[in-house]
Write an enzyme that holds these catalytic residues in place. Structure first.
Site, PDB file in Angstrom:
ATOM      1  N   GLY A  16      49.173   2.781  74.628  1.00  0.00           N
ATOM      2  CA  GLY A  16      49.974   2.348  73.479  1.00  0.00           C
ATOM      3  C   GLY A  16      49.853   0.863  73.213  1.00  0.00           C
ATOM      4  N   PHE A 117      70.501   8.134  74.641  1.00  0.00           N
ATOM      5  CA  PHE A 117      69.673   7.901  75.817  1.00  0.00           C
ATOM      6  C   PHE A 117      70.428   6.995  76.773  1.00  0.00           C
ATOM      7  CE2 PHE A 117      65.328   8.206  77.454  1.00  0.00           C
ATOM      8  CZ  PHE A 117      64.910   9.345  76.796  1.00  0.00           C
ATOM      9  N   GLN A 237      61.267   0.628  89.067  1.00  0.00           N
ATOM     10  CA  GLN A 237      62.285   1.623  88.732  1.00  0.00           C
ATOM     11  C   GLN A 237      62.008   3.004  89.311  1.00  0.00           C
ATOM     12  OE1 GLN A 237      62.774   3.189  84.457  1.00  0.00           O
ATOM     13  NE2 GLN A 237      64.610   1.987  84.844  1.00  0.00           N
ATOM     14  N   HIS A 239      63.131   6.770  88.702  1.00  0.00           N
ATOM     15  CA  HIS A 239      63.790   7.620  87.719  1.00  0.00           C
ATOM     16  C   HIS A 239      64.519   8.717  88.477  1.00  0.00           C
ATOM     17  CE1 HIS A 239      64.424  10.267  84.346  1.00  0.00           C
ATOM     18  NE2 HIS A 239      63.884   9.407  83.518  1.00  0.00           N
ATOM     19  N   LEU A 249      57.972  13.995  85.784  1.00  0.00           N
ATOM     20  CA  LEU A 249      59.213  13.562  85.159  1.00  0.00           C
ATOM     21  C   LEU A 249      59.893  14.656  84.345  1.00  0.00           C
ATOM     22  CD1 LEU A 249      60.708  10.803  84.898  1.00  0.00           C
ATOM     23  CD2 LEU A 249      59.859  10.786  82.566  1.00  0.00           C
ATOM     24  N   GLU A 252      64.910  11.908  80.473  1.00  0.00           N
ATOM     25  CA  GLU A 252      66.324  11.626  80.284  1.00  0.00           C
ATOM     26  C   GLU A 252      66.863  12.311  79.022  1.00  0.00           C
ATOM     27  OE1 GLU A 252      66.754   7.540  81.475  1.00  0.00           O
ATOM     28  OE2 GLU A 252      68.059   7.257  79.751  1.00  0.00           O
ATOM     29  N   ARG A 283      69.296   4.103  84.737  1.00  0.00           N
ATOM     30  CA  ARG A 283      68.554   4.862  85.754  1.00  0.00           C
ATOM     31  C   ARG A 283      68.789   4.373  87.166  1.00  0.00           C
ATOM     32  NH1 ARG A 283      62.991   5.260  82.260  1.00  0.00           N
ATOM     33  NH2 ARG A 283      63.870   6.739  80.775  1.00  0.00           N
ATOM     34  N   HIS A 370      58.752   5.290  89.051  1.00  0.00           N
ATOM     35  CA  HIS A 370      58.504   5.524  87.630  1.00  0.00           C
ATOM     36  C   HIS A 370      57.937   4.341  86.868  1.00  0.00           C
ATOM     37  CE1 HIS A 370      58.970   7.446  83.798  1.00  0.00           C
ATOM     38  NE2 HIS A 370      59.852   6.575  83.384  1.00  0.00           N
ATOM     39  N   ARG A 412      64.759  -1.271  83.556  1.00  0.00           N
ATOM     40  CA  ARG A 412      64.456  -0.977  82.150  1.00  0.00           C
ATOM     41  C   ARG A 412      65.309   0.180  81.645  1.00  0.00           C
ATOM     42  NH1 ARG A 412      61.420   2.839  79.568  1.00  0.00           N
ATOM     43  NH2 ARG A 412      60.201   3.573  81.344  1.00  0.00           N
TER      44      ARG A 412
HETATM   45  C1  LIG Z   1      55.988  10.588  82.665  1.00  0.00           C
HETATM   46  C2  LIG Z   1      56.411   9.355  81.935  1.00  0.00           C
HETATM   47  C3  LIG Z   1      57.289   9.446  80.857  1.00  0.00           C
HETATM   48  C4  LIG Z   1      57.691   8.294  80.177  1.00  0.00           C
HETATM   49  N1  LIG Z   1      58.552   8.404  79.108  1.00  0.00           N
HETATM   50  C5  LIG Z   1      58.893   7.295  78.405  1.00  0.00           C
HETATM   51  C6  LIG Z   1      59.702   7.380  77.236  1.00  0.00           C
HETATM   52  O1  LIG Z   1      60.089   8.457  76.804  1.00  0.00           O
HETATM   53  N2  LIG Z   1      60.023   6.256  76.586  1.00  0.00           N
HETATM   54  C7  LIG Z   1      59.600   5.037  77.007  1.00  0.00           C
HETATM   55  O2  LIG Z   1      59.913   4.041  76.376  1.00  0.00           O
HETATM   56  N3  LIG Z   1      58.797   4.925  78.114  1.00  0.00           N
HETATM   57  C8  LIG Z   1      58.445   6.026  78.801  1.00  0.00           C
HETATM   58  N4  LIG Z   1      57.630   5.905  79.909  1.00  0.00           N
HETATM   59  C9  LIG Z   1      57.025   4.617  80.213  1.00  0.00           C
HETATM   60  C10 LIG Z   1      55.898   4.355  79.241  1.00  0.00           C
HETATM   61  O3  LIG Z   1      55.324   5.559  78.820  1.00  0.00           O
HETATM   62  C11 LIG Z   1      54.805   3.492  79.849  1.00  0.00           C
HETATM   63  O4  LIG Z   1      55.376   2.361  80.430  1.00  0.00           O
HETATM   64  C12 LIG Z   1      53.846   3.044  78.765  1.00  0.00           C
HETATM   65  O5  LIG Z   1      53.372   4.146  78.046  1.00  0.00           O
HETATM   66  C13 LIG Z   1      52.676   2.235  79.305  1.00  0.00           C
HETATM   67  O6  LIG Z   1      51.819   1.953  78.236  1.00  0.00           O
HETATM   68  P1  LIG Z   1      50.612   0.937  78.398  1.00  0.00           P
HETATM   69  O7  LIG Z   1      49.938   0.854  77.076  1.00  0.00           O
HETATM   70  O8  LIG Z   1      51.107  -0.299  79.018  1.00  0.00           O
HETATM   71  O9  LIG Z   1      49.688   1.665  79.461  1.00  0.00           O
HETATM   72  P2  LIG Z   1      48.902   3.066  79.389  1.00  0.00           P
HETATM   73  O10 LIG Z   1      49.305   3.898  78.258  1.00  0.00           O
HETATM   74  O11 LIG Z   1      48.951   3.680  80.715  1.00  0.00           O
HETATM   75  O12 LIG Z   1      47.434   2.585  79.161  1.00  0.00           O
HETATM   76  C14 LIG Z   1      46.735   1.873  80.164  1.00  0.00           C
HETATM   77  C15 LIG Z   1      45.309   1.791  79.741  1.00  0.00           C
HETATM   78  O13 LIG Z   1      44.637   0.882  80.597  1.00  0.00           O
HETATM   79  C16 LIG Z   1      43.373   1.398  80.914  1.00  0.00           C
HETATM   80  N5  LIG Z   1      42.969   0.798  82.184  1.00  0.00           N
HETATM   81  C17 LIG Z   1      43.661   0.706  83.347  1.00  0.00           C
HETATM   82  N6  LIG Z   1      42.921   0.083  84.276  1.00  0.00           N
HETATM   83  C18 LIG Z   1      41.746  -0.244  83.698  1.00  0.00           C
HETATM   84  C19 LIG Z   1      40.571  -0.892  84.131  1.00  0.00           C
HETATM   85  N7  LIG Z   1      40.418  -1.325  85.383  1.00  0.00           N
HETATM   86  N8  LIG Z   1      39.552  -1.045  83.265  1.00  0.00           N
HETATM   87  C20 LIG Z   1      39.641  -0.580  81.988  1.00  0.00           C
HETATM   88  N9  LIG Z   1      40.739   0.050  81.518  1.00  0.00           N
HETATM   89  C21 LIG Z   1      41.773   0.208  82.371  1.00  0.00           C
HETATM   90  C22 LIG Z   1      43.550   2.892  80.933  1.00  0.00           C
HETATM   91  O14 LIG Z   1      42.332   3.519  80.658  1.00  0.00           O
HETATM   92  C23 LIG Z   1      44.552   3.107  79.817  1.00  0.00           C
HETATM   93  O15 LIG Z   1      43.885   3.310  78.592  1.00  0.00           O
HETATM   94  C24 LIG Z   1      57.213   7.038  80.593  1.00  0.00           C
HETATM   95  C25 LIG Z   1      56.322   6.947  81.663  1.00  0.00           C
HETATM   96  C26 LIG Z   1      55.945   8.091  82.339  1.00  0.00           C
HETATM   97  C27 LIG Z   1      55.024   7.941  83.514  1.00  0.00           C
END
Ligand SMILES: Cc1cc2nc3c(=O)[nH]c(=O)nc-3n(C[C@H](O)[C@H](O)[C@H](O)COP(=O)(O)OP(=O)(O)OC[C@H]3O[C@@H](n4cnc5c(N)ncnc54)[C@H](O)[C@@H]3O)c2cc1C
Length: 597
Positions: A16, A117, A237, A239, A249, A252, A283, A370, A412
C-alpha cells in the site's frame, strides 16, 4: 553480469505505501518500484478491518477526535504534529481511493459505510464511533488492486521479484539500491536520486504471528547496516485475536460488529478491564487482559486461549445489556446471514482452519504478534532522520509499516495503519519526486555491489556447523517467551544474550550449492539475518525502557513514567552492540493523561 538501471525515484516495496508513493512520485519523476513480491501479494492485501477517517457519514465525527484517539491510543508517545497531519489528511486520502475506483461497502444512501473499531470514540460521549471505512473484510486487498491498476495505467515501471539487499550511500547522500533478481540470481544496480523504503514489518521474529512470511524487516535491516538508527523498536503490537496456534488474524471488525470475548468461566472478562468500551478497548489493553485471564487459569478448559463469540444469540444478548442501538435508535442485533455478509473472509478462515462456523460456534483465539510501531525514523514528509537532532539523510525516504513517523507511538489503533500508508505514502512520493527534480545523480562508489556480494559469500562459505531453520526456531521462541505481551528485566536480559549468541552462530550457517536462479534458501537465510538484527535491537531497547507504556508492558515497572520516559528511543547496531539515544515527543494540544477505556 550486473546490470545498471537509472531512475529519479526508486521505491522499494509494492504494498500500500509503495504503490501510493509510486502513484504520486511518477507524476513528476521517472519512477520504478522494486519489489520482492508481485505487488498485489504484499501484506497490505491481508488487511481486513478497514481504514479510519472521520468522514462522519453515519454519525457526528471530526478529524480532531480521530487525532485525540490516536494520541491516547499511542499512550502519548506519538508525535502530535504528525498525528494531526495524518488524521486531517485521512479524509481526503479516503476520497482519493474512492475516486481511483475502490469498491467501498456502502450505506443504503450510497455513501461510504463506516463501522466502529477499537479505541475510536466520540470524544464527547466516550462511546465507540463509526469511523472505519471498509470493503467487506477485504479492505487491504481492494486497496492493492485499486492502486496497482492506477500504477499500470500511469505506466509505472515495476521490477517484481527483485530483492533489495543494500542501499547505496555516497558522501552522505543516497545514490540508489542493489537488488538480487530472483529468477536469475544476478545483481542489479538501481541508480536513483531518491529512494523510498516501503518494505512492511518484521513480525516473523515471533512464533505466533499474523504476519506474512515476507515480513522479515528487510528495509530496516538494510538501512541499519548503513548507520541509520531505528526508532521505538521496543513497541511491537500483539493483536488479541489470532486463531489458536496459527496466529492468523481474526479482525477487530468482528468485535466492531458486536462480537465479545469470553473466558473459560463463561465471563465477558473485558467488563473488568475496560468498563467503558469493553471489547473495543485498544489492542494492548485487550491482549494484556487475555494474557492475565490465561495466567489466572481462566482460559478455555484452563488452556492458553479464550473465545471470541459472534453467534447471534450472544451478540444480541450483550448488545441489549450494553444498550447498543442502531442509528435509528432501534435495538442492535445481528443475524447469521449478516455475519456471513459482513465478514465473509473470516467466516471462510474459520471453516478452513478451525472447522467452525462463526455464526454457530465460538472461535478459539490467543494474542498474535501483529504490528511494528517502530521502524526507520522519518518526518511527516517521509524524509529519513539519522539522529536525535533530526538530521536528514538526503534522498532517503521511508513510508508505511517500515517507517516510524511516529504516529502510532507505543500502540497503534486499528485502521490507522492503512491511513498511515495512504497519507505518508502519498507525501513521501510527492516529496521524493520534488527532491529528485532539484538534484543530480550522485556518483557511485567504486565497488558498488561489493557489500551485497560479501553478504552472499558469507552465506555460501560458512562452516555449515549451524542450520538456519534451527536458529530461526530458537529466535522465534526466545522472542515469544521473553519479548512478548509482558516483559521483565530477567526475560529481556536472557533474550539479549541469546540473540547475541544466535547472531554469532549465524556466521556458521552455510547454504547448499545450487543453480543461481530461484535460490530461496539464499534469500530466506539472508532474511533470517535481518530478523536477528532487528530482534536484538528490539530486546535491547525494551530492556533499557524501565516503564510500561502501550504495547511495552514491564511486570517489574508496571506504571507509565512520563518524567523519565516520555521520549523516543533511537537504536544503532554497531557490530554486536546496540547503542541507544533518545529524542523528545512532540506535544501540540493533548497533554498526557492517564489512559482509561
Ligand atoms: C493480517 C493483517 C491484517 C491487518 N488489518 C489491518 C486493517 O484492517 N487496518 C489497518 O489499518 N491495518 C491492518 N493491518 C496492518 C497493515 O495491513 C500493514 O501494516 C500495512 O498493510 C503494511 O503496508 P506496507 O505498504 O508498509 O507493507 P506491505 O504491504 O507489506 O508491502 C511491503 C512491500 O515491500 C516489499 N519488500 C519487502 N522487502 C523487500 C526487499 N528486500 N526488496 C524488495 N522489496 C521488498 C514486498 O515485496 C512488499 O511489496 C493488518 C496487518 C495484518 C498482518
Amino acid at each position: 553480469m550486473t546490470q545498471t538501471h537509472t531512475y529519479d525515484v526508486v521505491i522499494v516495496g509494492g504494498g500500500g505505501a509503495g504503490l501510493m508513493a509510486a502513484l504520486y512520485a511518477s507524476r513528476n519523476a521517472k519512477t520504478a518500484v522494486v519489489s520482492k513480491l508481485y505487488p498485489i501479494r504484499s501484506h497490505t492485501g491481508a488487511a481486513q478491518g478497514g481504514i479510519g477517517a472521520a468522514l462522519g457519514n453515519l454519525e457526528e465525527d471530526h478529524w480532531e477526535w480521530h487525532a485525540y484517539d490516536t494520541v491516547k491510543g499511542s499512550d502519548y508517545l506519538g508525535d502530535q504534529d504528525a498525528i494531526e497531519f495524518m488524521c486531517e489528511q485521512a479524509v481526503e486520502a479516503v476520497y482519493d481511493l474512492e475516486h481511483y475506483g475502490l469498491p467501498f461497502s456502502r450505506t443504503p444512501e450510497g455513501r461510504i459505510a463506516q463501522r466502529p473499531f477499537g479505541g475510536h470514540t466520540n470524544n464527547e460521549t466516550n462511546k465507540p464511533v463509526r469511523r472505519s471505512c471498509y470493503a467487506a473484510d477485504r479492505t487491504g486487498h481492494m486497496i492493492l488492486q485499486t492502486l496497482f491498476q492506477q500504477c499500470i495505467k500511469n505506466e509505472t515501471k515495476f521490477y517484481n521479484e527483485f530483492h533489495v539487499m543494500d542501499v547505496i550511500i555516497q558522501d552522505g547522500v543516497t545514490a540508489g539500491v542493489v537488488a538480487l533478481e530472483l529468477s536469475t540470481g544476478e545483481l542489479h544496480i538501481f541508480r536513483a536520486k531518491a529512494v523510498i523504503f516501503a518494505t512492511g514489518g518484521h513480525g516473523r521474529a515471533w512464533q505466533i504471528t499474523s504476519n506474512a512470511y515476507a515480513y522479515t524487516g528487510d528495509g530496516e535491516a538494510v538501512v541499519l547496516r548503513r548507520g541509520v538508527p531505528l526508532e521505538d523498536m521496543e513497541f511491537f503490537q500483539f493483536h488479541p485475536t489470532g486463531i489458536l496456534k496459527l496466529g492468523i488474524l481474526i479482525t477487530e471488525a468482528v468485535r466492531g460488529e458486536g462480537g465479545i470475548l469470553i473466558n473459560g468461566k463463561g465471563e465477558r472478562f473485558m467488563e473488568r478491564y475496560a468498563p467503558n468500551i469493553k471489547d473495543l478497548a485498544s489492542r494492548d489493553v485487550i491482549s494484556r487482559a487475555v494474557y492475565l485471564e490465561i495466567k489466572d487459569g481462566n482460559g478455555i478448559n484452563g488452556k492458553n486461549y479464550v473465545h471470541l463469540d459472534i453467534r447471534p444469540e450472544m451478540v444480541n444478548k450483550y448488545a441489549a445489556l450494553d444498550g447498543r442501538t442502531r442509528l435509528d435508535g432501534s435495538p442492535y442485533s445481528i443475524t447469521a446471514e449478516e455475519i456471513h455478509a459482513k465478514i465473509p473472509d473470516i467466516s471462510d478462515f474459520c471453516r478452513t482452519y478451525l472447522g467452525v462456523d462463526p455464526a454457530k460456534d465460538p472461535m478459539p483465539v490467543q494474542p498474535t504478534a501483529h504490528y511494528a510501531m517502530g521502524g526507520i525514523p522519518t518526518d511527516k514528509f517521509g524524509r529519513v532522520l539519522t539522529n536525535s537532532q533530526g538530521a536528514i539523510l538526503p534522498g532517503l525516504y521511508a513510508a508505511g509499516e517500515t517507517a516510524c513517523v511516529s504516529v502510532h507511538g507505543a500502540n497503534r489503533l486499528g485502521t490507522n495503519s492503512l491511513v498511515d500508508l495512504i497519507v505518508f505514502g502519498k507525501h513521501a512520493g510527492l516529496n521524493a519526486a520534488e527532491y529528485a527534480q532539484g538534484s543530480d545523480l550522485q556518483s557511485l562508489p567504486d565497488d558498488v555491489e561489493g557489500f551485497t556480494r560479501q553478504q552472499i559469500d558469507t552465506l555460501r562459505n560458512g562452516s555449515g556447523k549451524e542450520k538456519a531453520a534451527q536458529l530461526g526456531d530458537e529466535m522465534r521462541n526466545v522472542m515469544s517467551d521473553n519479548v512478548g505481551v509482558f516483559r521483565t528485566e530477567e526475560g529481556l536480559s536472557t533474550a539479549v544474550e541469546k540473540l547475541k549468541e544466535l547472531r554469532a552462530r549465524y556466521t556458521d550457517v552455510r547454504i547448499r550449492p545450487s543453480a543461481p536462479g530461484f535460490n530461496m534458501e539464499l534469500l530466506n537465510t539472508w532474511e533470517l539475518g535481518n530478523l536477528l538484527d532487528l530482534a536484538l535491537v528490539t530486546a535491547q531497547s525494551a530492556l533499557v525502557r524501565k516503564e510500561s507504556r502501550g504495547a511495552h508492558a514491564r511486570e517489574d515497572f508496571p506504571k507509565r513514567d512520563d518524567p523519565n520516559w516520555m521520549k523516543h528511543t533511537l537504536a544503532w547496531l554497531e557490530k554486536d552492540a546496540v547503542r541507544l539515544d533518545y529524542k523528545p515527543v512532540t506535544v501540540t494540544r493533548f497533554e498526557p493523561k492517564e489512559r482509561k477505556y
